[in-house]
Write a protein that holds these residues in place. Structure first.
Motif, short mmCIF file in Angstrom:
data_model
loop_
_atom_site.label_atom_id
_atom_site.label_comp_id
_atom_site.label_asym_id
_atom_site.label_seq_id
_atom_site.Cartn_x
_atom_site.Cartn_y
_atom_site.Cartn_z
N ALA A 586 0.83 -1.21 0.00
CA ALA A 586 0.00 0.00 0.00
C ALA A 586 0.86 1.26 0.00
CB ALA A 586 -0.93 -0.01 1.21
N TYR A 587 1.88 1.26 0.84
CA TYR A 587 2.79 2.40 0.91
C TYR A 587 3.49 2.61 -0.43
CZ TYR A 587 6.36 5.52 2.86
OH TYR A 587 7.16 6.59 3.12
N HIS A 588 3.94 1.51 -1.06
CA HIS A 588 4.58 1.59 -2.37
C HIS A 588 3.66 2.27 -3.37
CE1 HIS A 588 7.89 -1.74 -2.18
NE2 HIS A 588 8.36 -0.55 -1.92
N PHE A 589 2.40 1.84 -3.40
CA PHE A 589 1.48 2.34 -4.42
C PHE A 589 1.21 3.83 -4.23
CE2 PHE A 589 -2.69 3.28 -6.21
CZ PHE A 589 -2.46 2.91 -7.53
N ILE A 590 0.95 4.25 -2.99
CA ILE A 590 0.67 5.67 -2.76
C ILE A 590 1.89 6.51 -3.12
CG2 ILE A 590 0.02 7.39 -1.03
CD1 ILE A 590 -1.40 5.13 0.50
N GLN A 591 3.07 6.00 -2.78
CA GLN A 591 4.29 6.72 -3.14
C GLN A 591 4.46 6.80 -4.65
OE1 GLN A 591 6.26 9.06 -2.01
NE2 GLN A 591 7.50 7.90 -0.54
N LEU A 592 4.09 5.72 -5.36
CA LEU A 592 4.15 5.72 -6.82
C LEU A 592 3.20 6.78 -7.39
CD1 LEU A 592 5.13 4.46 -9.49
CD2 LEU A 592 3.26 2.81 -9.29
N MET A 593 1.98 6.83 -6.89
CA MET A 593 1.02 7.83 -7.33
C MET A 593 1.58 9.25 -7.11
SD MET A 593 -1.84 6.52 -8.56
CE MET A 593 -0.66 5.48 -9.44
N ARG A 594 2.20 9.43 -5.95
CA ARG A 594 2.76 10.74 -5.61
C ARG A 594 3.89 11.13 -6.57
NH1 ARG A 594 6.54 11.97 -0.54
NH2 ARG A 594 6.44 14.25 -0.50
N MET A 595 4.77 10.19 -6.87
CA MET A 595 5.90 10.49 -7.74
C MET A 595 5.45 10.74 -9.17
SD MET A 595 8.85 7.97 -6.24
CE MET A 595 10.18 8.97 -6.89
N GLN A 596 4.45 9.98 -9.64
CA GLN A 596 3.90 10.23 -10.96
C GLN A 596 3.26 11.62 -11.01
OE1 GLN A 596 1.61 6.33 -11.24
NE2 GLN A 596 2.22 6.63 -13.35
N HIS A 597 2.58 11.97 -9.94
CA HIS A 597 1.94 13.29 -9.86
C HIS A 597 3.00 14.39 -9.93
CE1 HIS A 597 -1.20 16.10 -8.98
NE2 HIS A 597 -0.75 16.41 -7.77
N HIS A 598 4.10 14.22 -9.22
CA HIS A 598 5.18 15.20 -9.27
C HIS A 598 5.77 15.30 -10.67
CE1 HIS A 598 6.11 14.92 -4.66
NE2 HIS A 598 4.99 15.56 -4.92
N GLN A 599 5.90 14.17 -11.35
CA GLN A 599 6.43 14.18 -12.71
C GLN A 599 5.54 14.98 -13.64
OE1 GLN A 599 7.07 9.85 -13.36
NE2 GLN A 599 9.07 10.51 -14.11
N HIS A 603 6.67 18.31 -15.65
CA HIS A 603 6.64 18.37 -17.10
C HIS A 603 5.74 19.50 -17.60
CE1 HIS A 603 7.83 13.84 -17.25
NE2 HIS A 603 8.83 14.63 -16.96
N GLU A 604 4.72 19.84 -16.81
CA GLU A 604 3.79 20.91 -17.20
C GLU A 604 4.22 22.26 -16.66
OE1 GLU A 604 0.07 19.52 -15.71
OE2 GLU A 604 0.03 17.74 -17.01
N GLY A 605 5.36 22.31 -15.97
CA GLY A 605 5.87 23.58 -15.46
C GLY A 605 5.12 24.11 -14.27
N ARG A 606 4.43 23.23 -13.53
CA ARG A 606 3.67 23.65 -12.36
C ARG A 606 4.48 23.40 -11.10
NH1 ARG A 606 -1.26 20.51 -11.62
NH2 ARG A 606 -0.40 18.86 -12.95
N PRO A 607 4.23 24.12 -10.01
CA PRO A 607 4.92 23.84 -8.75
C PRO A 607 4.56 22.45 -8.23
CG PRO A 607 3.14 25.42 -8.40
CD PRO A 607 3.29 25.27 -9.88
N LEU A 608 5.51 21.80 -7.59
CA LEU A 608 5.27 20.45 -7.09
C LEU A 608 4.42 20.49 -5.82
CD1 LEU A 608 8.75 18.73 -7.53
CD2 LEU A 608 6.88 18.95 -9.15
N GLY A 609 3.44 19.63 -5.75
CA GLY A 609 2.57 19.53 -4.58
C GLY A 609 2.04 18.12 -4.45
N ASN A 610 1.38 17.83 -3.34
CA ASN A 610 0.92 16.47 -3.05
C ASN A 610 -0.58 16.28 -3.17
OD1 ASN A 610 3.55 15.38 -2.24
ND2 ASN A 610 3.39 16.76 -0.49
N ARG A 611 -1.31 17.31 -3.58
CA ARG A 611 -2.76 17.20 -3.66
C ARG A 611 -3.16 16.70 -5.05
NH1 ARG A 611 -4.99 18.80 1.01
NH2 ARG A 611 -6.98 18.13 0.12
N LEU A 612 -4.04 15.69 -5.05
CA LEU A 612 -4.43 15.00 -6.27
C LEU A 612 -5.95 14.88 -6.34
CD1 LEU A 612 -3.66 13.07 -8.74
CD2 LEU A 612 -3.91 11.21 -7.08
N ASP A 613 -6.51 15.11 -7.51
CA ASP A 613 -7.93 14.86 -7.75
C ASP A 613 -8.07 13.39 -8.14
OD1 ASP A 613 -10.52 14.60 -8.61
OD2 ASP A 613 -10.49 16.33 -9.96
#
Length: 645
Positions: A586-599, A603-613
């Motif tokens: 579970a921890y792996h998957f949430i961290q993966l989601m977070r890292m993909q979100h940061h990527q 790539h879109e030139g936005r500030p990095l954050g942890n909030r996801l829709d």
């Protein structure tokens, strides 16, 4: 055609349409979307559709051995068990359309341990036991899912991530590859007394960048590389007849054939080397080079670490931060897990911090006092991502309070310069001033011990909220012995204080996973700029981090890494190994989601954050994210029972 024949033909057509419609439905969900069409058709042909009204019991422990696998086609089903506290019933899962139950009981040929109740009017496909058994034998995707459940779904997600990244990188190359598979050719080696001339001849003849010296039993005792040769030539000290014993690097790095490419990469990064001896049964069986690991994809991790460690200025270090972000893209394509990625990021960040300290010492002068640079929080746990700020402090030795104050005043100006330089390198200044330049965090070992003692002996909810970050400490630069002694004393104090443990467990319950009463619902912000989003770090990862921390500290575990804490807790019997594995996945998957979100943000030139829709995720990712949050809930429930909260 007679009426009877017409009815029969119409009936066949209706049956075929029903089978095709059911197959199309199932093809939207794993593992059915991975099954061969013949196996899926067999499954559908041996299913029957059954209706359950809201509140109906579908399967329960008292029914005895489970005879049918249920696949929800419409509606929702709740899985319920008695509460761990013994009071009432807990809803432990919700099964949505396309999901199965009770899979483990079917595989084990036993009664279910869960009550399955229709949450609303629902239709389920019931697969009979005999057909289930045949599919276990005939269909690899079905068997894999039946035996591994969410683990197999995580594999699918990781494959999708790798394929997506690999589109721009060419062929895939897995960091999980064993070194034994990469060392097909016989290693080139020599014995004691070999001359420099002979060594160069051998390296040229075999077209290799290194030559290993072995003893009589073929155990590696030294290594000579092209980089060593360049240094000999540059210094003008090389006599071609000089014995290689005098020029080689002794006691070369060694790993077994069972180690992975990731293990080799991490060892190279830590030790700033480009070659590793592969040794089996104390005998050299191969040599792995930096080029062997990364030339196919040009993921030059070791070169990047070396460049960081030799950077000539803070500006040069800042420029290299972008290379780390590009490295993550490459590593994903190589099959690196989130834990591997965060470990690598932390390793490169450690190199950056160490080089900043060295540059500031060169610029401002050595204060003449040995000190240890401490990392707290995610850096202390070796769990950093691209989105990070500073959480650091200083540890030094002093004979008494007066000497400690004198040393502190000598170190603080340097510490503040280091904090500013790290900020210039992309490590944001901590808004809470958890930085070495803060006099309250530049302390002698005895002062640190008193600070921890104050927290432990007189804990308060507010104090713990501000202090938990310090319990994930790790030395990054400087002597390590005194940090180990500090940790020993800290763990001893915690082991003797049940009140502190209970309050820290209560503190670990503050961040609840973002799923509601009905587990299919994500709890998201309802207004403002954060509307319709959840926080992957605070609401997703923090429950695991906090839970692992209190259990590890209470059981004398030194390691600060969350996953390593879970493994050691399982090894000591504090938590069940199956639970530890579930928490890790579970921890792996949430961290993966977070890292993909940061990527995506980068790539879109936005500030990095942890909030996801969560609505931006596909159905498979949503399903596993809900299950991952549910595991966080289970961990918090166990803490609640253990500490009677």
């Amino acid at each position: 055609m007679s009426k009877t024949d017409a009815f029969a033909e119409a009936g066949k057509t209706a049956v075929m349409q029903n089978i095709q419609g059911t197959m199309q439905f199932l093809l939207q969900f794993p593992p059915f979307d991975q099954m061969e069409s013949g196996h899926l058709a067999y499954l559908v042909e041996h299913c029957r559709l059954r209706f359950y009204a809201a509140g109906d019991s579908i399967v329960k422990p008292a029914d005895g051995r489970v005879e049918h696998l249920h696949i929800v086609k419409q509606g929702h089903v709740l899985g319920q068990r008695p509460s761990l506290s013994g009071n009432g019933i807990d809803t432990t899962m919700e099964i949505a359309p396309g999901e199965c139950f009770p899979m483990a009981a079917m595989v084990g040929e036993r009664p279910t341990r869960t009550d399955y109740i229709a949450a609303e009017d629902s239709f389920c496909l019931l697969l009979e036991r005999q057909a289930f058994a045949r599919l276990l034998t005939d269909s690899d995707p079905f068997r894999d899912f039946a035996l591994r459940g969410v683990s197999s779904l995580l594999d699918l997600v990781n494959q999708q991530v790798q394929l997506k990244a690999a589109k721009t990188l060419g062929a895939q190359y897995s960091l999980d590859t064993r070194l034994g598979e990469l060392t097909a050719r016989r290693p080139v080696f020599c014995t004691g007394g070999t001359s420099l001339r002979e060594a160069v001849r051998l390296m040229n003849e075999h077209q290799v960048g290194s030559l290993v010296m072995v003893d009589a039993a073929e155990f590696p005792v030294g290594i000579f590389t092209l980089r060593d040769l360049r240094q000999v030539i540059a210094e003008g000290s090389g006599d071609l007849e000089q014995p290689l014993d005098e020029l080689m690097v002794r006691d070369p790095a060694r790993l077994p054939p069972s180690a992975t490419a990731f293990d080799a990469a991490l060892t190279m990064t830590r030790r700033h080397i480009a070659h590793i001896c592969v040794v089996e049964n104390d005998r050299l069986v191969g040599v792995i080079s930096e080029r062997d690991l990364f030339s196919l994809q040009r993921v030059d991790l070791v070169h990047l670490a070396r460049t960081i460690s030799s950077a000539g200025s803070v500006a040069a270090l800042a420029a290299l931060r972008g290379d780390i972000a590009r490295l993550i893209d490459h590593m994903l394509a190589h099959g690196a897990s989130p834990a591997q990625l965060t470990h690598i990021i932390t390793q490169l960040n450690d190199h950056t911090v160490s080089r900043v300290i060295e540059l500031m010492l060169e610029k401002h002068g050595d204060p003449g006092v040995p000190f240890t640079w401490l990392a707290f929080g995610s850096e202390g746990r070796r769990e950093q991502t691209l989105h990070t700020d500073q959480d650091n402090g200083i540890l030094f030795e002093a004979a008494g309070q007066a000497e400690a104050e004198t040393i502190r005043q000598r170190l603080l100006p340097l510490a503040r310069e280091i904090n500013l330089a790290l900020d210039a390198c992309g490590f944001s200044l901590c808004k809470g001033n958890v930085m070495a330049g803060n006099p309250e965090l530049c302390l002698s070992r005895q002062e640190w011990l008193r600070r921890f003692g104050g927290i432990i002996q007189s804990p308060s909810a507010e104090n713990l909220l501000r202090s938990t970050i310090f319990f994930d400490l790790r030395p990054v630069w400087g002597p390590t012995r005194h940090c180990r002694e500090l940790l020993d004393d800290l763990l001893e104090m915690i082991a003797d204080n049940a009140l502190f443990q209970r309050m820290m467990a209560a503190n670990a319950m503050q961040h609840r996973p973002p799923i509601g009463r009905f587990l299919r619902d994500f709890v998201v912000a309802s207004h403002g700029a954060e509307k319709d989003t959840l926080d992957l770090k605070v609401e997703g990862l923090t429950p695991f981090v906090d839970g692992a921390r209190i259990l590890a500290l209470a059981n004398g575990i030194h390691d600060s890494n969350t996953l390593e804490r879970f493994r050691q807790l399982a090894a000591r019997g504090v938590i069940d190994p199956k639970d530890a594995a579930s928490y890790e996945e579970a921890y792996h998957f949430i961290q993966l989601m977070r890292m993909q979100h940061h990527q995506r943000q980068q790539h879109e030139g936005r500030p990095l954050g942890n909030r996801l829709d969560p609505d931006t995720l596909n159905s498979l990712d949503q399903r596993i994210l809900r299950e991952s949050f549910r595991q966080a809930q289970r961990l918090q429930s166990r803490l609640s029972v253990r500490y009677q909260l």
